[in-house]
Scaffold this active site. Structure first.
Site, mmCIF file in Angstrom:
data_model
loop_
_atom_site.group_PDB
_atom_site.id
_atom_site.type_symbol
_atom_site.label_atom_id
_atom_site.label_comp_id
_atom_site.label_asym_id
_atom_site.label_seq_id
_atom_site.Cartn_x
_atom_site.Cartn_y
_atom_site.Cartn_z
ATOM 1 N N ALA B 46 -9.566 -31.570 -6.465
ATOM 2 C CA ALA B 46 -9.005 -30.237 -6.203
ATOM 3 C C ALA B 46 -7.513 -30.297 -5.921
ATOM 4 O O ALA B 46 -6.993 -29.541 -5.113
ATOM 5 C CB ALA B 46 -9.742 -29.541 -5.053
ATOM 6 N N HIS B 49 -1.447 -32.310 -8.964
ATOM 7 C CA HIS B 49 -0.548 -33.456 -8.791
ATOM 8 C C HIS B 49 0.882 -33.083 -9.155
ATOM 9 O O HIS B 49 1.105 -32.336 -10.104
ATOM 10 C CB HIS B 49 -1.008 -34.616 -9.682
ATOM 11 C CG HIS B 49 -2.367 -35.124 -9.349
ATOM 12 N ND1 HIS B 49 -2.584 -36.047 -8.357
ATOM 13 C CD2 HIS B 49 -3.589 -34.829 -9.863
ATOM 14 C CE1 HIS B 49 -3.890 -36.308 -8.281
ATOM 15 N NE2 HIS B 49 -4.522 -35.577 -9.186
ATOM 16 N N ARG B 326 -14.892 -38.104 -14.955
ATOM 17 C CA ARG B 326 -13.649 -37.812 -15.670
ATOM 18 C C ARG B 326 -13.793 -38.263 -17.121
ATOM 19 O O ARG B 326 -14.380 -39.307 -17.393
ATOM 20 C CB ARG B 326 -12.482 -38.591 -15.056
ATOM 21 C CG ARG B 326 -12.439 -38.601 -13.545
ATOM 22 C CD ARG B 326 -11.422 -39.633 -13.104
ATOM 23 N NE ARG B 326 -11.421 -39.867 -11.670
ATOM 24 C CZ ARG B 326 -12.156 -40.777 -11.056
ATOM 25 N NH1 ARG B 326 -13.002 -41.530 -11.733
ATOM 26 N NH2 ARG B 326 -12.078 -40.939 -9.763
ATOM 27 N N ILE B 349 -9.220 -35.164 -21.424
ATOM 28 C CA ILE B 349 -8.546 -34.494 -20.304
ATOM 29 C C ILE B 349 -9.057 -35.106 -18.996
ATOM 30 O O ILE B 349 -9.894 -34.543 -18.303
ATOM 31 C CB ILE B 349 -8.768 -32.965 -20.331
ATOM 32 C CG1 ILE B 349 -8.509 -32.397 -21.730
ATOM 33 C CG2 ILE B 349 -7.864 -32.292 -19.305
ATOM 34 C CD1 ILE B 349 -7.087 -32.571 -22.249
ATOM 35 N N SER B 351 -7.818 -37.106 -15.262
ATOM 36 C CA SER B 351 -6.802 -36.765 -14.273
ATOM 37 C C SER B 351 -5.428 -37.022 -14.892
ATOM 38 O O SER B 351 -5.241 -38.045 -15.542
ATOM 39 C CB SER B 351 -6.986 -37.641 -13.026
ATOM 40 O OG SER B 351 -5.990 -37.353 -12.092
ATOM 41 N N SER B 355 -4.309 -30.254 -13.053
ATOM 42 C CA SER B 355 -2.899 -29.915 -12.850
ATOM 43 C C SER B 355 -2.257 -29.454 -14.150
ATOM 44 O O SER B 355 -1.437 -28.546 -14.160
ATOM 45 C CB SER B 355 -2.139 -31.140 -12.342
ATOM 46 O OG SER B 355 -2.913 -31.864 -11.424
ATOM 47 N N CYS B 450 -23.945 -25.746 6.998
ATOM 48 C CA CYS B 450 -25.415 -25.763 6.837
ATOM 49 C C CYS B 450 -25.804 -25.828 5.370
ATOM 50 O O CYS B 450 -26.984 -25.905 5.043
ATOM 51 C CB CYS B 450 -26.091 -24.619 7.588
ATOM 52 S SG CYS B 450 -26.436 -23.140 6.639
#
Lengths: 118, 495, 418
Positions: B46, B49, B326, B349, B351, B355, B450
């Site tokens: 999440a 970069h 990935r 695609i 990492s 971004s 929870c």
């Protein structure tokens, strides 16, 4: 000789019950343990708690219970007897749902009020 | 005949659909699962970069830097949770120092703004929970965090509101060029590279035709490519495992904390999330296919690595583990090109794919334009999205909202304070959810400590009522992930 | 302005409100998030409740129903379907409800009775895939008992706490096959009665010192792998057993639900995960009390009721007589073998004649002594034949003994030769 764990209190005594000697119990820490040991071998009983369908109430199922213990071996039979039941709200706690369920002489009763709603 | 069919409803496909929906085009997105954002998009760090990591001169470097710049504005306009928090890359030893300095040089070359090298002391004064071994750190102020699945949803919802079609539960089984040889598609032994006349896309729900096809199929992108063009790259899926920690750990660090990279990748990071939690991970394990399981060994190694940079991180506050796969390839760069006439790959695609995504979407439009697609801008393009987040309103706003719409007064998820009104709004949105996790991705119900233990039955009830389905037909997540087997007291007992 | 606002209408909140009413408070409000009072008892349809309080065996709904009926004969106000969003240190309660809107109410005293939640898979990091079919026992209980849906047909249960055992029986009675109950500790966390009547009655094996080490299946649980663990609870390779099943139920602990408590800045105890409380269940904010599972997790609802009655009475006394003095306050410390105590602080001045001290032990003990020591002085000694972590213990300290203590008392357990 049968071995079982006493459930009368949290101590959990390991009972030995001798069927040959009129269900004499050893290993018990108290008198209630002896009674439990004998009963559990001669005539084990259980209260059955479950639900039945309920139309027009605040929930789609109403909890029920047997108002006294039934023979342990009859538990599944009692469950089967609940399959076809459909109550209509309102239901009151204690209302008899099935009289003399499975010939046990025990009644199945409602375990809560179920008001109209939905 | 569609102008463009996009295969894949992850962040890449959504970004492409969003950018294309600015033009007067007839477009559709085909997604195999029952929702968007179902692959790597929902299971990653999440993080947006800053862009110091990719090798200078690569598409990856260029699109990363451009992507984070675009993401900032898009998240704001499309109401996607986003926080510009900056990142550190720590050197935990003298050997690491050289690597961190190398990243600094790369970053400058890639055009990353505001990079600074900090001493260990400077880094610790900004982030007191860093390891005392920290000898220096690269500070990248443009790094940010966001909600990746909401980013994807927002892009796709906006595309849909601008006229794009979304076909969920539609798996592509083959591609054949219209008017070309070997038009049998899926089984076609040697696909003909003649797609000038467009493509027939075979799916498990029938055939569709399009002048252009965009391959944004994530981990499956090599298989889709092979349906249209000769084999020339292979995806080697790499799994990363994570911990998500309770909000009680959410302030452990204020920035994204990386370690100096090793040959295994960017390494384990510790970072805040936009939802207030702390995320810890990932490792990198080659796997076959889309294997998103976690392992005891993997999680232990992630925990050990995280404690090297932030020794006080408390993993006993874990609320969830997950892993994502990935789409790594045997190339050192994203694979973005026209692979066959009218067939565009947006593949490999890995990492920093999240971004770069907004920029990949732009680049896809550029590639399609070069390939002959006529691009005429719409005048009525909608580029705004807003949703009500009850929890974030002031007491006065809450009172007014509940007065106007009482369903916002019923809290369904108590951990995250999500109301029935928000769930109903999602169910009547441009891409309604059909699963419990679909609701979670849209409004956060069940994301808290929870983990839906309390609200899931209530969400099932709402879904079944609004969708007109039996509770037994509501899945946890993807189709097939059934929750409830059979009604009690329905005469279904096996005796 | 209310005399008292009770947050939560489960067994704790009901008993606290009832007692505060009986002690003379007139303007009392219970805020309950659900559409009915009774809390978790409504889904606990099994029997075994009320043996201490009512001297008869009731089901959960019956137990709740009795309190609801008593309450309906008082002037206590109830706001259902209303969630408390915030409690401020000056006792203003922000709440929201579909019918009641957003309101801020003030009170002279507050009782926190929000109960607890269940630990999940994420909290114990069970590896494997993440398919549907993994439920906390309580969530499954709600589906089966209230919604009328069976979540699965072939079930493995992790954790032998009472809810897990109860669900083993419920799922079996409703037609599911429960393949195993798996417990990481060398002893069960549940009552013997439940081991016998929920597992043995149905020939469900209990694997002690075992845990779930892998979950398999993409969409829905298909298999669960169970391994034996060593003394340190680490799985032993080579001991794996594979169960073909579609459901994994988790009964792996409860955690008090203290979001509001923390927000209000109330002092917390890391061991109970609840507020630090005085002998009358008062928290670090005078006039704010905590009782039931929000304070510490109980085994028996009867004990929740008793504790909550004390909290309700104390809240009434606070409103009618004013703040309690802090003179001679004793800190209660955990000695050897004791994991926590409630209360954590005792003000002897506030103790009329006796003070009950509740605690849990960290291991199963036979023939033990419970020692209460202050400095070098032995204040009290109690004998127990049986102690277990799953069973909350209680000792009663007379005021005269508390007066002998200085500053702190330490509770510890020592096993003695039989």
């Amino acid at each position: 000789m049968k071995e079982l764990i006493c459930i009368v209190c949290p101590k959990g005594c390991h009972l030995k019950v001798d069927e040959e000697k009129d269900y004499a119990v050893t290993g018990n820490g108290c008198l209630r343990g002896a009674e439990y040991g004998k009963a559990e071998l001669t005539n084990p009983t259980r209260v059955v708690t479950s639900t039945v369908r309920c139309e027009g109430g605040t929930h789609p199922r109403c909890p029920v219970k047997t108002d006294r213990p039934v023979p342990k071996g009859k538990m599944m039979e009692v469950m089967a007897a609940l399959e076809g039941i459909a109550l209509t709200a309102p239901v009151h706690v204690g209302d008899t749902i099935i009289e003399n369920v499975c010939g046990t002489g025990v009644n199945v009763v409602a375990a809560r009020n179920m008001d109209k709603g939905g | 005949m569609y102008d463009v069919l996009i295969i894949g409803g992850g962040i890449t496909g959504a970004a492409a659909a969003f950018q294309l929906s600015k033009y007067k085009l007839n477009i559709a997105v085909l997604e195999r699962e029952n929702d968007v954002a179902m692959g790597a998009t929902k299971a990653n760090s999440a993080i947006l970069h800053a862009g110091y990591d990719p090798k200078p001169g690569t598409l990856m470097a260029r699109l990363n830097v451009r992507g984070v710049e675009l993401a900032k504005g898009l998240c704001q306009r499309l109401d996607v949770p986003y926080r510009s928090c900056g990142s550190f890359v720590l050197a935990l030893s003298e050997e690491d120092r050289a690597k961190v300095e190398e990243l600094y040089r790369r970053g400058v070359e890639n055009g990353v703004p505001g990079l600074q090298l900090l001493t260990g002391e400077e880094a610790r004064s900004l982030e007191p929970n860093l390891a005392s071994e920290t000898v220096c750190a690269l500070h990248a102020p443009t790094a940010a965090i966001c909600s990746p699945w909401e980013f994807c949803l927002a892009l796709m919802e906006t595309a849909v509101r601008n006229g794009a079609e979304l076909h969920l539960n539609t798996a592509v089984t083959g591609l054949s060029p219209i008017g070309g040889a070997g038009a049998e598609g899926a089984g076609g032994a040697s696909p003909s590279p003649t797609g000038q006349g467009g493509w027939t896309v075979h799916t498990d729900r029938g055939e569709l035709q399009a002048r252009f096809v965009v391959n944004a199929a994530g981990v499956e992108a090599d298989a889709i490519h092979d349906m249209a063009a000769p084999h020339d790259f292979t995806i080697t899926p790499s799994r990363g495992e994570y911990y998500l920690l309770d909000k009680s750990e959410g302030a452990r660090v204020g920035r994204v904390i990386f370690q100096a990279p090793s040959k295994l990748g960017k390494g384990v990071l510790v970072a805040p999330t936009v939802h207030g939690n702390l995320i810890v991970g990932p490792n990198a394990t080659p796997v076959k296919g889309n294997d998103t399981s976690t392992t005891g060994e993997g999680l232990r190694s992630v925990g050990d690595a995280a404690r090297r940079s932030v020794p006080s991180v408390n993993l006993r506050e874990s609320i969830r583990n997950f892993s994502g796969v990935r789409a790594n390839t045997d190339r050192g760069d994203f694979i973005l090109r026209e692979a066959a006439p009218g067939f565009i790959d947006l593949a490999g695609i890995c990492s920093p794919g999240l971004s770069a995504a907004p920029a990949i979407g732009e680049y896809a439009v550029e590639l399609l334009g070069k390939a002959g697609l006529t691009l005429e801008e719409k005048t009525d393009f909608i580029c705004e999205r807003k949703r009500i987040r009850f929890k974030e309103l002031s007491p006065v706003e809450k009172a007014a909202l509940v007065e106007k719409e009482p369903s916002y007064g019923r809290v369904i998820c108590r951990c995250e304070t999500v109301t029935q009104g928000e769930i109903l709004a999602a169910l009547h949105g441009p891409i309604p959810p059909c699963s419990v996790d679909g609701v979670k991705r849209r409004v956060n119900a069940g994301m808290g400590r929870c983990q839906g233990g309390f609200c899931a039955p209530r969400v099932v009830e709402l879904l079944s009522r609004e969708l007109g389905l039996s509770p037994g037909e509501i899945p946890q997540d993807q189709s097939g992930s059934w929750l409830l087997k059979v009604e009690t007291k329905g005469g279904h007992r096996d005796v | 302005m209310y005399d008292l606002i009770v947050i939560g209408g489960g067994p704790a909140g009901l008993a606290a409100a009832q007692s505060a009413w009986e002690k003379g408070l007139k303007k009392i409000l219970i805020v309950e998030r659900d559409k009915e009072l009774g809390g978790i008892l409504n889904q606990c349809i099994h029997n075994g409740f009320g043996l201490h309080h009512f001297k008869e065996e009731l089901t959960g709904p019956e137990y709740a129903g009795r309190f609801v009926k008593l309450l309906s004969e008082t002037g206590v106000e109830v706001r259902l379907d209303t969630m408390v969003l915030e409690l401020t240190p000056d006792k203003r309660v922000h709440m929201v409800g579909k019918a009641t809107g957003y309101r801020v109410e003030e009170a002279k005293a507050i009782v926190l009775a929000m109960g607890c939640r269940e630990r999940t898979r994420g909290a114990i990091s069970i590896p494997g895939t993440r398919p549907a079919g993994i439920f906390t026992a309580g969530a499954a209980q709600r589906y089966v008992n209230m919604e009328g849906w069976l979540p699965g047909k072939r079930v493995v249960i992790l954790g032998s706490g009472d809810i897990g055992l109860i669900m083993a029986r419920r799922m079996t009675l409703e037609g599911a096959k429960v393949l195993a109950c798996v417990e990481v500790m060398p002893y069960s966390g549940g009552l013997n009665r439940n081991i016998v009547q929920c597992l043995q009655d149905f020939d469900i094996p209990l694997y002690l010192s075992h845990t779930v080490t892998d979950i398999r299946g993409r969409d829905r649980v298909e298999q669960v792998v169970v391994s034996k663990v060593d003394k340190n609870r680490a799985p032993i390779p080579g001991t794996e057993m594979v169960f073909d099943c579609d459901t994994l139920l988790l009964s792996v602990g409860l955690i008090p639900e203290n979001e509001l408590t923390r927000q209000a800045g109330i002092g917390m105890d890391r061991r109970t995960n609840g507020a630090v409380v005085y002998e009358n269940m008062e928290t670090s904010i005078p006039g704010v009390f905590a009782c039931g599972n929000v304070c510490h997790v109980h085994d028996l609802v009867d004990f929740v009721t008793a504790e909550s009655q004390r909290a309700g009475e104390a809240a009434a006394r606070y409103v009618l007589e004013g703040e309690a003095g802090q003179e001679g306050c004793l800190e209660v410390k955990n000695g050897d073998g004791v994991t926590y105590t409630v209360p954590q602080r005792i003000r002897p001045e506030q103790v009329e004649s006796f003070c009950d001290l509740f605690f849990r032990v960290n291991r199963v003990c036979r023939n033990s002594e419970i020692l209460v020591i202050s400095g070098e002085t032995l204040i009290a000694r109690f004998q127990r034949e049986h102690l277990a972590p799953g069973e909350m213990e209680r000792v009663t300290l007379p005021r005269v003994l508390l007066d002998k203590a200085q500053g702190e008392i330490t509770v510890s357990v020592r096993e003695v030769e039989a």
